[in-house]
Design a protein around this motif. Sequence first.
Motif, PDB file in Angstrom:
ATOM      1  N   PRO A  76      23.169   4.998  -2.795  1.00  0.00           N
ATOM      2  CA  PRO A  76      22.594   4.528  -4.061  1.00  0.00           C
ATOM      3  C   PRO A  76      21.216   5.076  -4.411  1.00  0.00           C
ATOM      4  CG  PRO A  76      22.458   2.808  -2.386  1.00  0.00           C
ATOM      5  CD  PRO A  76      23.246   3.943  -1.773  1.00  0.00           C
ATOM      6  N   ARG A  77      20.474   5.617  -3.489  1.00  0.00           N
ATOM      7  CA  ARG A  77      19.120   6.070  -3.807  1.00  0.00           C
ATOM      8  C   ARG A  77      19.161   7.311  -4.705  1.00  0.00           C
ATOM      9  NH1 ARG A  77      18.625   3.791   1.321  1.00  0.00           N
ATOM     10  NH2 ARG A  77      17.115   2.103   1.330  1.00  0.00           N
ATOM     11  N   PRO A  78      18.186   7.434  -5.617  1.00  0.00           N
ATOM     12  CA  PRO A  78      18.207   8.509  -6.622  1.00  0.00           C
ATOM     13  C   PRO A  78      18.246   9.926  -6.049  1.00  0.00           C
ATOM     14  CG  PRO A  78      16.508   6.900  -7.172  1.00  0.00           C
ATOM     15  CD  PRO A  78      17.054   6.521  -5.827  1.00  0.00           C
ATOM     16  N   ALA A  79      17.688  10.147  -4.895  1.00  0.00           N
ATOM     17  CA  ALA A  79      17.684  11.507  -4.340  1.00  0.00           C
ATOM     18  C   ALA A  79      19.093  12.008  -4.035  1.00  0.00           C
ATOM     19  CB  ALA A  79      16.813  11.570  -3.080  1.00  0.00           C
ATOM     20  N   TYR A  80      20.048  11.091  -3.897  1.00  0.00           N
ATOM     21  CA  TYR A  80      21.438  11.457  -3.611  1.00  0.00           C
ATOM     22  C   TYR A  80      22.271  11.673  -4.880  1.00  0.00           C
ATOM     23  CZ  TYR A  80      20.623   9.805   1.205  1.00  0.00           C
ATOM     24  OH  TYR A  80      20.166   9.617   2.479  1.00  0.00           O
ATOM     25  N   ARG A  81      21.653  11.658  -6.039  1.00  0.00           N
ATOM     26  CA  ARG A  81      22.397  11.653  -7.305  1.00  0.00           C
ATOM     27  C   ARG A  81      23.280  12.875  -7.536  1.00  0.00           C
ATOM     28  NH1 ARG A  81      17.236  12.740  -8.158  1.00  0.00           N
ATOM     29  NH2 ARG A  81      16.553  14.392  -9.555  1.00  0.00           N
ATOM     30  N   PHE A  82      23.075  13.954  -6.807  1.00  0.00           N
ATOM     31  CA  PHE A  82      23.907  15.148  -6.969  1.00  0.00           C
ATOM     32  C   PHE A  82      24.981  15.257  -5.888  1.00  0.00           C
ATOM     33  CE2 PHE A  82      19.848  16.143  -9.018  1.00  0.00           C
ATOM     34  CZ  PHE A  82      20.313  16.400 -10.305  1.00  0.00           C
ATOM     35  N   THR A  83      25.133  14.195  -5.102  1.00  0.00           N
ATOM     36  CA  THR A  83      26.110  14.172  -4.012  1.00  0.00           C
ATOM     37  C   THR A  83      27.098  13.038  -4.239  1.00  0.00           C
ATOM     38  OG1 THR A  83      24.464  15.056  -2.481  1.00  0.00           O
ATOM     39  CG2 THR A  83      26.375  13.975  -1.508  1.00  0.00           C
ATOM     40  N   VAL A  84      28.382  13.351  -4.067  1.00  0.00           N
ATOM     41  CA  VAL A  84      29.438  12.351  -4.212  1.00  0.00           C
ATOM     42  C   VAL A  84      30.225  12.242  -2.909  1.00  0.00           C
ATOM     43  CG1 VAL A  84      29.711  12.562  -6.713  1.00  0.00           C
ATOM     44  CG2 VAL A  84      31.036  14.052  -5.207  1.00  0.00           C
ATOM     45  N   ARG A 114      30.905  18.336 -13.537  1.00  0.00           N
ATOM     46  CA  ARG A 114      29.965  17.276 -13.931  1.00  0.00           C
ATOM     47  C   ARG A 114      28.583  17.474 -13.320  1.00  0.00           C
ATOM     48  NH1 ARG A 114      34.002  12.035 -14.341  1.00  0.00           N
ATOM     49  NH2 ARG A 114      35.672  13.257 -15.268  1.00  0.00           N
ATOM     50  N   GLY A 115      28.390  18.578 -12.617  1.00  0.00           N
ATOM     51  CA  GLY A 115      27.070  18.910 -12.105  1.00  0.00           C
ATOM     52  C   GLY A 115      26.761  18.432 -10.699  1.00  0.00           C
ATOM     53  N   TYR A 116      27.735  17.845 -10.031  1.00  0.00           N
ATOM     54  CA  TYR A 116      27.490  17.440  -8.648  1.00  0.00           C
ATOM     55  C   TYR A 116      27.429  18.680  -7.771  1.00  0.00           C
ATOM     56  CZ  TYR A 116      28.374  12.822 -10.409  1.00  0.00           C
ATOM     57  OH  TYR A 116      28.296  11.661 -11.137  1.00  0.00           O
TER      58      TYR A 116
END
Length: 175
Positions: A76-84, A114-116
């Motif tokens: 959930p932390r923002p730094a992980y936003r490009f990882t799924v 989607r940019g991940y």
Amino acid sequence: MSDSAIRSATPADIPAITEIYAEAVRHGTATFELEPPDAGEMRRRFEALQAGNFPYLAGTVDGRIVGYAYAGPYRPRPAYRFTVENSVYLLPASHRRGIGLALLNELITQCAARGYRQMIAVIGDSANVASIGVHARAGFDMIGTHPNVGFKFGRWLDTVMMQRALGAGGRTTPE
């Protein structure tokens, strides 16, 4: 010859998805849940992923849903936003027919679009060689094993971690 297809899942697919997942919970080690969630909970999970603009796919054979896959936030932390993190589940009768790989490949394509930049697979049970093999065929690398982190069916289970770059991966700054 059977007609198979991969498509976006819809709310109408939730009963079939619930059935597939319940089978995995009751009889398998791909998930560490101990009690199958009901259709209401599965709908809530589906809607949360849809609201986050994550892909959620259904695999069909002759119009019948035999598997599904989705991507969701890795952490959930923002730094992980490009990882799924991905999940793929199939009815047992549909194993070893290429449907899991087709679902995973389409999930990879949609997440990259989607940019991940990274996809993580957290595979329940190091004995799950079929899932490990499908992920390897889809370009995932083994990154580690967490031994004895789950307890189900009276035994300790590992989780296997695999990872695949999406698009430019970590070579460039995301937009």
